[in-house]
Design a protein around this motif. Structure first.
Motif, PDB file in Angstrom:
ATOM      1  N   PRO A  18       0.842  -1.201   0.000  1.00  0.00           N
ATOM      2  CA  PRO A  18       0.000   0.000   0.000  1.00  0.00           C
ATOM      3  C   PRO A  18       0.880   1.254   0.000  1.00  0.00           C
ATOM      4  N   VAL A  19       0.440   2.272  -0.727  1.00  0.00           N
ATOM      5  CA  VAL A  19       1.167   3.541  -0.760  1.00  0.00           C
ATOM      6  C   VAL A  19       0.735   4.363   0.438  1.00  0.00           C
ATOM      7  N   ARG A  20       1.691   4.632   1.302  1.00  0.00           N
ATOM      8  CA  ARG A  20       1.402   5.481   2.457  1.00  0.00           C
ATOM      9  C   ARG A  20       1.369   6.931   1.996  1.00  0.00           C
ATOM     10  N   VAL A  62       9.507   5.369   1.502  1.00  0.00           N
ATOM     11  CA  VAL A  62      10.338   4.231   1.089  1.00  0.00           C
ATOM     12  C   VAL A  62      10.320   4.091  -0.432  1.00  0.00           C
ATOM     13  N   LEU A  63       9.125   4.190  -1.022  1.00  0.00           N
ATOM     14  CA  LEU A  63       9.026   4.074  -2.476  1.00  0.00           C
ATOM     15  C   LEU A  63       9.673   5.272  -3.174  1.00  0.00           C
ATOM     16  N   LEU A  64       9.523   6.463  -2.603  1.00  0.00           N
ATOM     17  CA  LEU A  64      10.140   7.644  -3.214  1.00  0.00           C
ATOM     18  C   LEU A  64      11.665   7.569  -3.134  1.00  0.00           C
ATOM     19  N   ARG A  65      12.160   6.993  -2.069  1.00  0.00           N
ATOM     20  CA  ARG A  65      13.611   6.796  -1.969  1.00  0.00           C
ATOM     21  C   ARG A  65      14.079   5.795  -3.022  1.00  0.00           C
ATOM     22  N   CYS A 135      10.544   2.517 -11.523  1.00  0.00           N
ATOM     23  CA  CYS A 135      10.291   3.952 -11.375  1.00  0.00           C
ATOM     24  C   CYS A 135       8.908   4.318 -11.908  1.00  0.00           C
ATOM     25  N   LEU A 136       8.574   3.810 -13.085  1.00  0.00           N
ATOM     26  CA  LEU A 136       7.265   4.081 -13.668  1.00  0.00           C
ATOM     27  C   LEU A 136       6.166   3.579 -12.735  1.00  0.00           C
ATOM     28  N   ARG A 137       6.350   2.399 -12.216  1.00  0.00           N
ATOM     29  CA  ARG A 137       5.349   1.803 -11.326  1.00  0.00           C
ATOM     30  C   ARG A 137       5.151   2.660 -10.070  1.00  0.00           C
ATOM     31  N   ILE A 138       6.246   3.118  -9.485  1.00  0.00           N
ATOM     32  CA  ILE A 138       6.166   3.954  -8.278  1.00  0.00           C
ATOM     33  C   ILE A 138       5.464   5.271  -8.583  1.00  0.00           C
ATOM     34  N   VAL A 139       5.860   5.916  -9.664  1.00  0.00           N
ATOM     35  CA  VAL A 139       5.282   7.212 -10.016  1.00  0.00           C
ATOM     36  C   VAL A 139       3.788   7.077 -10.300  1.00  0.00           C
ATOM     37  N   GLU A 140       3.405   6.071 -11.058  1.00  0.00           N
ATOM     38  CA  GLU A 140       1.988   5.871 -11.368  1.00  0.00           C
ATOM     39  C   GLU A 140       1.174   5.593 -10.108  1.00  0.00           C
ATOM     40  N   GLU A 166      -0.878  19.633  -1.309  1.00  0.00           N
ATOM     41  CA  GLU A 166      -2.303  19.923  -1.372  1.00  0.00           C
ATOM     42  C   GLU A 166      -3.140  18.760  -1.873  1.00  0.00           C
ATOM     43  N   SER A 167      -2.515  17.754  -2.490  1.00  0.00           N
ATOM     44  CA  SER A 167      -3.266  16.623  -3.031  1.00  0.00           C
ATOM     45  C   SER A 167      -2.603  15.332  -2.613  1.00  0.00           C
ATOM     46  N   GLY A 168      -3.230  14.216  -2.866  1.00  0.00           N
ATOM     47  CA  GLY A 168      -2.698  12.922  -2.459  1.00  0.00           C
ATOM     48  C   GLY A 168      -2.518  11.983  -3.614  1.00  0.00           C
ATOM     49  N   PRO A 169      -1.976  10.786  -3.359  1.00  0.00           N
ATOM     50  CA  PRO A 169      -1.751   9.813  -4.413  1.00  0.00           C
ATOM     51  C   PRO A 169      -3.076   9.360  -5.020  1.00  0.00           C
ATOM     52  N   GLY A 170      -2.959   8.942  -6.297  1.00  0.00           N
ATOM     53  CA  GLY A 170      -4.155   8.489  -7.007  1.00  0.00           C
ATOM     54  C   GLY A 170      -4.425   7.042  -6.839  1.00  0.00           C
TER      55      GLY A 170
END
Length: 170
Positions: A18-20, A62-65, A135-140, A166-170
């Motif tokens: 899950p993306v925190r 963690v994913l952004l790192r 990288c693509l997977r993390i960004v998406e 101001e916004s969150g992950p999709g």
């Protein structure tokens, strides 16, 4: 084989956990990544510079790192052997650009570079062709975008745009 398994596990983590949605200052993440990559940077004789403050985004630290480690590591790894490796990390509003003066990626191969096991470098450096795909997977998963362009004078510029405070992950 162990490196391939580690790369595949990293790819799986990039797409399954899950993306925190935390507030993440990218300046701090880049500092950690540069500390991690210091042996490779020194061995390559590379100059890495962070130009100005980077944005604060909403995402999984963690994913952004993992994302930034892959992108900055690639910028150092795929250097032009005829000149000093230079990497610049620049904010452009909500976008972060990793600018290198290395080998670059031909325009007709850029989309292919995001595919699993894709090698667009002709085996110039060691790797498994999983980094850009991760990288693509993390960004998406963060609701962002990623693109590759030419760097003026040679090299590649990877631009990542992630949701800000101001916004969150999709």
């Amino acid at each position: 084989m162990r490196d391939l398994i580690d790369a595949l596990l990293g790819y799986a983590r990039a797409g399954s956990a899950p993306v925190r949605a935390l507030t993440v200052p990218l300046d701090a993440v880049v500092e950690e990544v540069l500390n991690d990559l210091d042996p490779q940077i020194v061995a390559a004789g590379a100059r890495v510079r962070v130009a100005g403050p980077l944005p604060v985004v909403i995402g999984d630290p963690v994913l952004l790192r993992q994302l930034l480690q892959n992108l900055i590591g690639n910028a150092v790894k795929y250097r032009d052997p005829d000149r000093q490796a230079r990497v610049e990390i620049v904010a452009d509003g909500p976008a972060v650009r990793i600018v290198d003066h290395g080998l670059g990626i031909p325009p007709e191969r850029r989309e292919e570079g995001f595919g699993m096991f894709a090698r667009v470098d002709g085996a110039v450096a060691a790797g498994h062709g999983i980094g850009l795909s991760s990288c693509l997977r993390i960004v998406e998963r963060h609701g962002g975008t990623i693109a590759i362009e030419d760097t003026p004078g040679g090299g590649a510029t990877v631009t990542v745009t992630l949701p800000g405070k101001e916004s969150g992950p999709g």
